[in-house]
Design a protein around this motif. Structure first.
Motif, PDB file in Angstrom:
ATOM      1  N   PRO A  16      31.198  37.268  52.824  1.00 53.81           N
ATOM      2  CA  PRO A  16      32.152  36.621  51.914  1.00 53.81           C
ATOM      3  C   PRO A  16      32.492  37.460  50.681  1.00 53.81           C
ATOM      4  CG  PRO A  16      30.003  35.532  51.829  1.00 53.81           C
ATOM      5  CD  PRO A  16      29.929  36.544  52.925  1.00 53.81           C
ATOM      6  N   SER A  17      31.588  38.362  50.273  1.00 56.75           N
ATOM      7  CA  SER A  17      31.865  39.178  49.082  1.00 56.75           C
ATOM      8  C   SER A  17      32.834  40.300  49.409  1.00 56.75           C
ATOM      9  CB  SER A  17      30.557  39.759  48.529  1.00 56.75           C
ATOM     10  OG  SER A  17      29.770  38.746  47.970  1.00 56.75           O
ATOM     11  N   ILE A  18      34.079  40.143  49.016  1.00 50.79           N
ATOM     12  CA  ILE A  18      35.084  41.205  49.205  1.00 50.79           C
ATOM     13  C   ILE A  18      35.726  41.551  47.869  1.00 50.79           C
ATOM     14  CG2 ILE A  18      35.593  40.621  51.602  1.00 50.79           C
ATOM     15  CD1 ILE A  18      37.986  39.012  50.626  1.00 50.79           C
ATOM     16  N   ALA A  19      36.226  42.794  47.800  1.00 53.62           N
ATOM     17  CA  ALA A  19      36.774  43.280  46.521  1.00 53.62           C
ATOM     18  C   ALA A  19      38.212  42.836  46.290  1.00 53.62           C
ATOM     19  CB  ALA A  19      36.662  44.798  46.452  1.00 53.62           C
ATOM     20  N   GLN A  20      38.822  42.224  47.292  1.00 54.53           N
ATOM     21  CA  GLN A  20      40.193  41.734  47.085  1.00 54.53           C
ATOM     22  C   GLN A  20      40.181  40.558  46.108  1.00 54.53           C
ATOM     23  OE1 GLN A  20      42.284  40.676  50.680  1.00 54.53           O
ATOM     24  NE2 GLN A  20      41.359  42.388  51.855  1.00 54.53           N
ATOM     25  N   PRO A  21      41.264  40.397  45.339  1.00 56.40           N
ATOM     26  CA  PRO A  21      41.349  39.237  44.450  1.00 56.40           C
ATOM     27  C   PRO A  21      41.352  37.946  45.271  1.00 56.40           C
ATOM     28  CG  PRO A  21      43.226  40.733  44.101  1.00 56.40           C
ATOM     29  CD  PRO A  21      42.451  41.270  45.254  1.00 56.40           C
ATOM     30  N   GLN A  22      40.590  36.943  44.830  1.00 54.82           N
ATOM     31  CA  GLN A  22      40.540  35.675  45.550  1.00 54.82           C
ATOM     32  C   GLN A  22      40.782  34.512  44.589  1.00 54.82           C
ATOM     33  OE1 GLN A  22      37.373  35.419  48.770  1.00 54.82           O
ATOM     34  NE2 GLN A  22      36.375  36.860  47.371  1.00 54.82           N
ATOM     35  N   GLN A  23      41.424  33.470  45.114  1.00 55.40           N
ATOM     36  CA  GLN A  23      41.647  32.290  44.297  1.00 55.40           C
ATOM     37  C   GLN A  23      40.406  31.392  44.351  1.00 55.40           C
ATOM     38  OE1 GLN A  23      45.127  29.955  45.285  1.00 55.40           O
ATOM     39  NE2 GLN A  23      44.414  28.197  44.068  1.00 55.40           N
ATOM     40  N   THR A  24      40.007  30.885  43.198  1.00 52.87           N
ATOM     41  CA  THR A  24      38.869  29.975  43.160  1.00 52.87           C
ATOM     42  C   THR A  24      38.900  29.152  41.872  1.00 52.87           C
ATOM     43  OG1 THR A  24      36.468  29.806  43.358  1.00 52.87           O
ATOM     44  CG2 THR A  24      37.315  31.655  42.072  1.00 52.87           C
ATOM     45  N   VAL A  25      37.787  28.483  41.572  1.00 52.87           N
ATOM     46  CA  VAL A  25      37.751  27.656  40.354  1.00 52.87           C
ATOM     47  C   VAL A  25      36.488  27.990  39.541  1.00 52.87           C
ATOM     48  CG1 VAL A  25      38.953  25.762  41.511  1.00 52.87           C
ATOM     49  CG2 VAL A  25      36.468  25.793  41.470  1.00 52.87           C
ATOM     50  N   THR A  26      36.511  27.612  38.276  1.00 47.81           N
ATOM     51  CA  THR A  26      35.359  27.838  37.410  1.00 47.81           C
ATOM     52  C   THR A  26      34.470  26.600  37.404  1.00 47.81           C
ATOM     53  OG1 THR A  26      36.352  26.856  35.451  1.00 47.81           O
ATOM     54  CG2 THR A  26      36.862  29.184  35.890  1.00 47.81           C
ATOM     55  N   GLU A  27      33.261  26.751  36.876  1.00 41.46           N
ATOM     56  CA  GLU A  27      32.346  25.615  36.785  1.00 41.46           C
ATOM     57  C   GLU A  27      32.938  24.507  35.915  1.00 41.46           C
ATOM     58  OE1 GLU A  27      27.904  27.447  37.564  1.00 41.46           O
ATOM     59  OE2 GLU A  27      28.524  27.087  35.495  1.00 41.46           O
TER      60      GLU A  27
END
Lengths: 365, 365, 365, 365
Positions: free
Chosen positions: B301-312
């Motif tokens: 799952p750890s890739i250097a491409q930018p990924q969309q996600t959310v913060t805590e």
């Protein structure tokens, strides 16, 4: 540990042979105060009962369940619940060469190797009738889950070569066809396939899929009691299951990280995933999304075609199996898969209760 | 039950986080009199050590194991064996947004949901480094199996889309390429595929297969502790595994009974099978044939491409993961799969010892 | 199951030998969010540390504990906690005839019979130093109990023939004398008794009592996991304990029902008992009253008097044990008893969380 | 873990309430090939059956056992054995105030506190009838032990104040009196004591002792699954047991090491002990000598004298218990103690099978 007990905090212990006096299950660790009547369990048993369609064994069994303990005035008391189903069809018969021959694809040979001899009456403990105990227990587990808003949907995703693609999935059609497929049209195709197959005195397998909605996030214990590990064991413990997948399953092995990762985003203040390749499981815990698991079921080993095998005395021989056998067990196994999933989920929900000090404080202070 | 213990009669309990002081395992139930030195375990750990090829993380860890208890004068004493591996690379660093953001495909979100907070240093307990404890324990289990003539062979059956077909399988080539594939030619193909993939800052998965030879028939307990159920749980408890198959696995679902049944025949006075669609398991017990199991591993799952996600704090954000990550974990996970299989088999071999009264008489009378 | 793990939902796995490299414990199932520092554990270990008085071995061990995993920023993370105590005093020495002779009252003979040989260095795994792991785990358990308002008080009720009668019990004096007796006057008597006994190169035993206040009613599972059954096992697993009692214990066998029954009555709206013959346990569950348990400890088997015994080669011989040994282990065992009780209580408190459907609803809905 | 299962490798799961439809047990892990008929089990059940003497309840129950699974042609198959005993005497009656009042010395209050309500019919699951399941299982365990030359002798060592001193012990008299005392003379004394006591509408307790001959040395697992720890839990799980002792038990606490140590010596080439203060257990393992354990049983809480107590609604009240109750349960509990000891020993004998590599080689090579 002995093999007839499943679960840690919520436990089921099953017993009984195909042609013994009865089959049953003891459930221990069921929370007190759950409304429970025999009918709740009977409804589940009826889904696996033989004789529902022309694609299942003609064996006549009503499989009526009796609750022998653990309830009082219609509610569970918190003590062990004993469930009993009498075997009606146990007429002693001539088992012929079955008694002395190892049936291909069956457990005859391995049981004999393990124990020195075996109960040859219809496979004894290795018979599919053993699953009656699982389903009885699964009914109780599902009952608990429903009270918590956790809903399981299980169906035949594929029958032999006939598969229901995602885009054709129709929830409402699952109970509209005898094969429990989420598409009446595919079910019709599958039926014709089964007809032809039966003419060839052959059998086939299929794929059962189970989806779970409403499961809170964080269920599953690191590192060996992961949600998928426990569910996988539960499904693989069903006789004919040869493979288990979660989310994209084996397809995930061919994807790239950029394709397989599910992006998080916020929706009305809650964390959501744009996709669900993970099948609702991250790091061995539920992520709040729909749980998706699949079990691949092998074809019924009992076929009427002549088969080459050996006798217990070590002589090569040819075997022809007579009598009543399901050409496919997938439709009846759907509720078995749902039961094993439900048993696993209740066990993990109970184990999770002590995961935080604040939970203990909430309950004990 | 808590999740860090695996096994019943032969047990391993693991502990440790990616960036904690150390990682380790305690093995309990190991028979006395087994010759055991740190080197026996180190050999296994070296197979999962980082930095073996350009396809694995550059993180420098020698992962030296220390035996702290359970042996005396080079033999196991029968008491609990404690194994310790110090973490060298735990320099405190700025974890940047990793600390406050949920990485897609990782356990960050689910651990936070379960426990209320998480150890954000390199994934903490959910890190792949957790498998060090499994491999240390697996080395001991394999050691026992070898003494009993049970031999495990594990390899990368597929790397991304590059698969080694059965007919190209070359046992001797497994250790001749850095990907542990049983075909140097396919390994070369896979390497070029990985090169290209890495240029895209992406990652990929694959398939790990394990074969077990020399296992006696009858191993596995009915009905819930079946051999395949236990092995399946063992493999699915490995972080990135999304599917497990035995023998023909998912293909079996499309076969007919006449194709899938393995015919028995006699050879030099012993029972053999003409084919092995079953993968060496019938009715949840070993049938004396080669055990065949496969695990499908998802892409890192750890890739250097930018990924969309959310913060805590519940805000949408874009994440770019820096630092050292395996573009594929399959090669290093091969020994983890072998370890989990070995741990399971020793546990079941021990449980099986009491299966017959004649075994008790042989030992106690 | 292997013997080095204790507990189901809250588990401790211990390891280590008297003269090995180290001794330790792994705790699994500890709720997340518990504040925990090494000092919290050290305080418990110091209570069992050697060299506290002239009545304990002169062996010099600081027994400093190190937390290797399971905490982050001073709080437990919910994952397995590894605790390590290095053995300082492991100078290789000539064990003389100890290595080839069975010490009376020790495990030398039984370990050899079980395993075929033994680690003869100071008793190896059967040494009292094994309890370091228990005490380290007990410290964490006590920590949890304190947060829930459950308080354990443990002391030496009797040292050899010198007993503290109930009416002389002084809580505040327990930590005022080296023997941890709840009466400084009786402690003085006991000291003189010990002096005389030591002159005779002899040893003695005693009784340790533990009281638990603040435990909610209903803790303990029917029928085999009763509160007293679990506590009894916990205490009897301590090397020298030969008897366990609850409430009136053995005296209850001579009472009549009219004397032994504890009458219920109401006090400020809560149910109370006029007496506590039951020791706070009814039907295997806590009744809300003070829990009272006692462990009878046998005299230290290592004495300097010549003793008759046999060699590993089966020859009669006379043995004289030299070196450092506690003439009485009771004072140091007080914290071991408290630790085992604490471990048991936390385990049962966690198991009890799922006893009612309303508890699940409270947590999950 | 749930409380209705006992044992690890050899497991019994019990179920059933005093006034439910039936009571039963499921045994799992029983070795295959053991000759087993219903009569073997019935013989044990008859020893605990009510109505054997004027000192036991008049409740009429034949307690006939039915074997529902796990045997074939008179031998165990290795699969789970289901045992069923129907409750005949379950006539619905007016339980009067019992339903709304907490009986002193009973589990009424604690069960209500744990589960929120209770099955008030005769104590439900907390009734002494629950032990039927234990005894049925114990019969099977004893059967296995006999085949291995392990013999249990259990009897009433004391009834109220009347005790049988060691020197008066007469093995042959145990089954010659209704109280199962090893001295007909003391049994006569005890009978007169009981008569008088019954006139006072009172009850009493006693002491049950169990001796085990023929147990091999080395049985029991370090450090938490010690032989005495497991036996202690087994005995303390019996409702009315308040204390458990091994060998000299509580007396050991007052002895000196020079008195308590059992000297070893050689006799005809085997290691013997001059005395048996240890009760056949050293370091938590059997030492080859006779195992000696004692359970102190409290007086029956159900007495006809008026007792002070409270109602479920929290009002003080006076209770008079009518109906059929044992003035002493000791005679009927003798076989329960023997059963729990037998279950524990078989479990540990099975666990011990894998203690040495040479045992595995003997079985698998």
């Amino acid at each position: 540990m002995s093999g007839s007990t499943f679960g840690n905090r919520f436990r089921i212990t099953t017993w009984g042979e195909s042609h013994g006096a009865a089959i049953g299950a003891v459930i221990d660790g069921c929370p007190a105060g759950l409304p429970l009547e025999a009918e709740d369990i009977q409804a589940f048993l009826d889904r696996r009962k033989p004789g529902q369609s022309r694609f299942t064994t003609k064996r006549q069994e009503s499989d009526q369940v009796e609750i022998l303990s653990g309830t009082f005035e219609g509610r569970t008391t918190g003590t062990s619940i004993s469930l009993l189903v009498r075997n009606q069809d146990q007429r002693s018969r001539d088992y012929g060469n079955i008694a002395s021959v190892y049936r291909p694809g069956h457990a005859d040979y391995t049981y004999t190797q393990k124990y020195g001899f075996r109960d040859y009456r219809g496979g004894g403990r290795s018979s599919g009738r053993e699953t009656i105990g699982r389903v009885a227990g699964g009914a109780v587990a599902s009952h608990i889950l429903r009270e918590l808003g956790v809903v399981l949907t299980t169906y035949a995703k594929a029958v032999g070569p006939v598969e229901v693609p995602e885009e054709e999935y129709r929830f409402e059609e699952i109970f509209q066809n005898k094969l429990y497929m989420p598409s009446n049209q595919r079910a019709a195709e599958a039926s014709s396939y089964l007809e032809a197959m039966m003419k060839n005195l052959d059998s086939c397998g299929g794929v059962i899929e189970c989806r779970v909605a409403g499961l809170p996030a964080g269920i599953g214990e690191p590192v060996f009691e992961k949600l998928d590990a426990c569910l996988g064991k539960a499904l693989l413990s069903i006789g004919a299951v040869k493979a288990v997948e979660f989310g994209d399953g084996i397809k995930a092995a061919r994807l790239n990280g950029s394709q397989n990762n599910d992006a998080f985003f916020m929706e009305n203040g809650t964390v959501k995933k744009k996709t669900n390749h993970a099948g609702g499981i991250l790091g061995g815990m539920s992520d709040g999304d729909t749980l998706v698991m699949r079990a691949s079921v092998k074809p019924t080993p009992s076929i009427a075609q002549p088969q080459q095998t050996v006798t217990e005395n070590g002589e090569d021989t040819e075997l022809v199996i007579h009598g009543r056998h399901d050409p496919i067990i997938v439709p009846r196994a759907v509720v078995v898969v749902e039961s094993m999933a439900a048993l696993t989920l209740v066990d993990l929900l109970l184990q999770n209760m002590g995961s935080r000090m604040e939970h203990l404080r909430k309950l004990y202070l």
